[in-house]
Design an enzyme around this catalytic site. Sequence first.
Site, PDB file in Angstrom:
ATOM      1  N   ASP A 140       0.977  -1.306  -0.046  1.00 51.01           N
ATOM      2  CA  ASP A 140      -0.634   0.365  -0.050  1.00 51.01           C
ATOM      3  C   ASP A 140       0.538   1.264   0.179  1.00 51.01           C
ATOM      4  OD1 ASP A 140      -2.868   1.413  -0.142  1.00 51.01           O
ATOM      5  OD2 ASP A 140      -2.669  -0.204   1.757  1.00 51.01           O
ATOM      6  N   ASP A 179      -9.887   3.306  -3.469  1.00 48.10           N
ATOM      7  CA  ASP A 179     -10.830   2.885  -3.306  1.00 48.10           C
ATOM      8  C   ASP A 179     -12.376   2.395  -3.748  1.00 48.10           C
ATOM      9  OD1 ASP A 179     -10.403   2.685   0.218  1.00 48.10           O
ATOM     10  OD2 ASP A 179      -8.276   1.580  -1.764  1.00 48.10           O
TER      11      ASP A 179
END
Length: 442
Positions: free
Chosen positions: A160, A224
Amino acid sequence: MKSYHSFLMMSPPFKTLGTVVGILSAASSARALQNGVGKLPVMGYNAWNAFACNVNETLIIETAQYMKDYGLLDVGYNHVNLDDCWASKNRSSTGEVLSDPTRFPSMNNLTDQLHAMGFYAGIYSDSGWFTCAGYPGSFMHEEQDALTFQSWGFDFLKYDNCAIPFDDVIREGIVGKYQRMADALAMVAEQTGTTFTFSLCEWGWSQVWLWGASMAHSWRINGDIGPSWSSLATIINAASFITQATNFYGRNDPDMLEIGNGDLSFDEAKTHFTAWALMKAPLLIGTNLATISSEMLGILKNTEIIAINQDPVYGTSISPFRWGINPDWTYNSSFPAQFWSGPSENGTVFMLINPLDEPADLSFNLSESPWIRAGREYAVRDLWTHTTNGTAVRTYTATGVAPHGVVTLLLQDAGNEPAGLWPPCAGEAASQCTAENGTRYY
């Protein structure tokens, strides 16, 4: 990941035709990372969309068992991946990252169980000081963490983009930040023989579709995802401009699947699955399998769609050949491109999307797709009804396509078209249709 980066979904990475042309010309320029794994898109499960931080070993193993019981492993979903929140908040005195002793008391026990069940095991970390949920990141611990993940038995790493170090600390752009872990994984492969599948999760920053293939097997191209049509349409729209970046060993990642979550209708879920699969994206289930409906499970198990995603001959994504509602090359998050096609092992595959809130007929000339031969007719296979629906000559119309729905077709060459059709040229060629003697038919 995570929610406070959701604003990225609203920020298109390019808006002008000039920028688009530049991206298209360079989208496949990065040298693919061919290290023996990740040739085809990963299929499996990731716990984040369903459970966020509420995970433990028992839940992961129960989920894996559901995947076996429901036949998901049998159709190709062979990864079970952890996301954030598996770790302890602090490293050991010698710097090792530690799993939470209550929720994940033994990572080796977890991976041994997953491997015994027939799955690969995936883990998560971050390229910054901390993960997005505040657990230890891997910055300045890349080699140490990579060796730890290997010693625990993991096969896959999602990486990430939170808690980025100050510029005067990192002295790198985002490419260099991710290269640190790519180099660490290469070291692990050399020392141990374990080659990780590496998934970048940097939300589409810094035109990752231009360089991601040089170090990873997939790369997120957006913020997202959410379980809504607006989120799906936004992602499909963004992906439509960068399809050339995807091929064997490296691919655009539009985020995990939301099938079974939120208020997605059956038709929206079919469109979601079709677009992700035919764009050759990773297919990671992200719902609670204990409560999934039979119709949503059926979508995930459509083997004719999965076969396109896992095509051993063509690793490329489908691409739009006509935008439809909008002029071609229009960036519109509400009404993405409608008409897509691409080659496959068994014919030319088409995806037709209806982004409207009402049913619509969708028509196209076959030769609008560059993969169709002029002067031929084609047998039509519907990959959702699982029926062969006669032959198409020059044009095809899908009638009454559901709101936010999809039609997915496989066209296979069925020989020469009937003689005597008029005009003598179809599609775009009609504008230059000329006989051998110079007679023009336009």
